[in-house]
Design an enzyme around this catalytic site. Structure first.
Site, mmCIF file in Angstrom:
data_model
loop_
_atom_site.group_PDB
_atom_site.id
_atom_site.type_symbol
_atom_site.label_atom_id
_atom_site.label_comp_id
_atom_site.label_asym_id
_atom_site.label_seq_id
_atom_site.Cartn_x
_atom_site.Cartn_y
_atom_site.Cartn_z
ATOM 1 C CE LYS A 186 -3.467 -2.585 -0.265
ATOM 2 N NZ LYS A 186 -4.101 -3.366 0.728
HETATM 3 C C1 LIG Z 1 -5.074 -4.528 1.121
HETATM 4 C C2 LIG Z 1 -6.557 -4.446 1.135
HETATM 5 C C3 LIG Z 1 -7.326 -4.771 2.276
HETATM 6 C C4 LIG Z 1 -6.762 -5.468 3.466
HETATM 7 O O1 LIG Z 1 -5.673 -4.922 4.034
HETATM 8 P P1 LIG Z 1 -4.606 -5.794 4.870
HETATM 9 O O2 LIG Z 1 -3.891 -4.715 5.614
HETATM 10 O O3 LIG Z 1 -3.744 -6.515 3.898
HETATM 11 O O4 LIG Z 1 -5.363 -6.688 5.775
HETATM 12 C C5 LIG Z 1 -8.689 -4.536 2.244
HETATM 13 N N1 LIG Z 1 -9.296 -4.058 1.142
HETATM 14 C C6 LIG Z 1 -8.605 -3.759 0.027
HETATM 15 C C7 LIG Z 1 -9.331 -3.202 -1.153
HETATM 16 C C8 LIG Z 1 -7.219 -3.967 -0.024
HETATM 17 O O5 LIG Z 1 -6.550 -3.702 -1.142
#
Ligand SMILES: *Cc1c(COP(=O)(O)O)cnc(C)c1O
Length: 400
Positions: A186
Site C-alpha cells: 500500500k
Molecule cells: C489490502 C486491502 C485490504 C486489506 O488490508 P490488509 O492490511 O492486507 O489486511 C482490504 N481491502 C482492500 C481493497 C485492499 O486492497
C-alpha cells in the site's frame, strides 16, 4: 504504491524512539514510556490529515473492516453490499462478522456502480461498502446519497487510496466511516497495519473498546483506565513500532502521490495514441492517488492483441479479469462455499441449512469491462528506463 520505496532516516529515527524506551505496546507502562505514544500520535495525525474527527489504528486493513462492521452492529442475518472487483479482504470481513456479502457490478470508474447498488438493496441490507480500488475514487457522492436515503451506513474501503481526494475532500470521509490498509504494497506502509476514520464519536468509542478486548475506554477516551467491559471484544491492536513508522510515512504521503501522478500523466499521454482507447473515469484527476493506471480497449480481442505487443516489448500490463485474485469469478473458495467450519458456516446457516450460492456469471457488466481493461501499477520511484520501456511498448501497440 508502495511506500516502502521511501524508507529512510525518518522511519529509523521514529522506530529508535520506541526502542529506546522499550515500550512496544500502545497502552499502559506510563512510567517507562517517557511520554511516547506513537500509535496515538499516528491516529491524531491521520485524523488531522484526512480532516476526520477520529481515527482508530488497528493491526491490518482487514481488521479495520471487521472492527468497523462490528461497531456498526452488523452480524448474522444481515446483508452487506460490496463490489465484485476488490481484494478478498473486503468480503472476508463481512463473513467474519457472520453477515453475507452481496456483490454489485463495477462501472467505468472500476468501482461500485450506483445504479446496480440501488437494485441490490434489500430489506436485509445493513451496510454498503464501496471500495476505492486501485487507488482511485468510486462515485462516492452518489453512493453516500443512496445510503442516506435508504438509512444504510456507508463504509468506504479506502485500503488502497490513502492520500486520494475529491475536490480536496479525503476518501474515507464521505461515508459513515472509512478504512485504510498499511500492508506491504500500500502507498503508506507500516509493514502491517490499518486505520478507521469517522466523525461519529460513539462509533469511534465502540471501535476503540472492541479492538482492545472490550476493555472500557470510558475514563480515558481512546485509551485504557476503566475496569469495566461494556461488550465482548477481541484484539486488533497496532504496535508502537508500526505507529512510529506510520508517522514518518504519513509525512511523505503527499509527495508520494505527487510523484505517482507525474508518472501516470506521462504514461497516459502515450496510451492516448492507441486507436479507440478510453480511460477509467476519475472523480477528480488532481486528487487521484495515481497508484495505478487503467486503460480500456474497444473489446477483449483488441486487449489481447495490445497486451501481446506490450509483453513482446518488455512491458506487459495486467488484465485483472484473468491473472489476479481481485475479481468475483476467480474467488474459487467463495464460489465453492469452502469453509474450515465443519458445519459449513458462514455459507450454510445452522438455522435453515440452505447453502448460499454465488453465481460466477452474475456480474456480466463487470466481466465485459475488465476483459478489455489493462492496468499498470505506478510506483513512486520509476526509473527513466522503465518509463521509456512502457512508452516505447505502448507506441508499438498503436498499430495492432
Ligand atoms: C489490502 C486491502 C485490504 C486489506 O488490508 P490488509 O492490511 O492486507 O489486511 C482490504 N481491502 C482492500 C481493497 C485492499 O486492497
Amino acid at each position: 504504491m508502495p511506500g516502502f520505496e521511501l524508507f529512510g532516516d525518518e522511519e529509523k529515527k521514529q522506530v529508535l524512539d520506541v526502542l529506546d524506551t522499550g515500550v512496544l505496546f500502545r497502552y499502559e507502562f506510563g512510567d517507562q514510556r517517557q511520554g511516547i505514544y506513537k500509535v496515538k500520535e499516528f491516529e491524531e495525525k491521520f485524523a488531522a490529515y484526512t480532516g476526520s474527527g477520529y481515527a482508530q489504528a488497528v493491526s491490518s486493513g482487514s481488521a479495520a473492516l471487521k472492527v468497523a462492521l462490528k461497531a456498526l452492529g452488523i452480524g448474522p442475518g444481515d446483508e452487506v453490499i460490496t463490489q465484485g472487483f476488490t481484494f478478498v479482504a473486503t468480503w472476508e470481513a463481512i463473513f467474519e462478522v457472520g453477515a453475507l456479502p452481496v456483490f454489485t457490478e463495477v462501472d467505468s470508474t472500476l468501482n461500485m456502480d450506483p445504479e446496480d447498488l440501488k437494485k441490490k438493496i434489500s430489506p436485509k441490507t445493513r451496510c454498503i461498502i464501496p471500495v476505492h480500488m486501485l487507488g482511485s475514487a468510486a462515485r462516492i457522492d452518489d453512493i453516500a446519497k443512496i445510503g442516506a436515503r435508504a438509512g444504510i451506513p456507508v463504509l468506504e474501503d479506502a485500503a488502497q487510496a490513502a492520500g486520494c481526494r475529491i475536490n480536496g475532500k479525503h476518501l474515507g470521509t464521505f461515508g459513515t466511516c472509512g478504512t485504510f490498509s498499511f500492508d506491504s504494497v500500500k502507498t503508506l506502509t507500516t509493514g502491517e497495519g490499518g486505520m478507521i476514520i469517522t466523525d461519529d464519536q460513539t462509533l469511534w468509542q465502540d471501535m476503540s473498546e472492541y479492538h482492545d478486548h472490550g476493555h472500557d475506554h470510558i475514563a480515558n477516551p481512546g485509551g485504557r483506565g476503566g475496569e469495566g467491559r461494556r461488550f465482548v471484544g477481541f484484539n486488533y491492536r497496532m504496535m508502537e513500532l508500526q505507529g512510529a513508522i506510520g508517522i514518518a510515512q504519513l509525512a511523505k504521503l503527499d509527495s508520494m502521490v505527487n510523484a505517482q501522478q507525474a508518472h501516470k500523466v506521462r504514461i497516459k499521454e502515450t496510451a492516448r495514441l492507441i486507436p479507440g482507447v478510453t480511460f477509467r473515469t476519475q472523480m477528480d484527476d488532481s486528487g487521484d492517488s495515481a497508484s495505478f493506471f487503467a486503460f480500456m480497449l474497444q473489446d477483449r480481442e483488441q486487449r489481447i492483441r495490445v497486451n501481446k505487443v506490450l509483453k513482446e516489448n518488455g512491458a506487459e500490463a495486467i488484465c485483472f479479469a484473468e491473472n489476479t485474485w481481485h475479481y468475483f469469478p476467480q474467488w474459487e473458495h467463495l464460489l465453492g462455499g469452502l469453509s474450515l467450519t465443519k458445519g459449513g458456516w458462514p455459507f450454510i446457516d445452522p438455522a435453515n441449512k440452505k447453502r448460499v450460492v454465488f453465481d460466477p456469471q452474475s456480474l456480466p457488466q463487470s466481466t465485459a469491462l475488465l476483459e478489455r481493461t489493462l492496468i499498470y501499477p505506478i510506483s513512486i520511484k520509476m526509473a527513466e528506463e522503465k518509463m521509456q520501456s512502457i512508452e516505447n511498448a505502448l507506441k508499438k501497440a498503436v498499430s495492432v
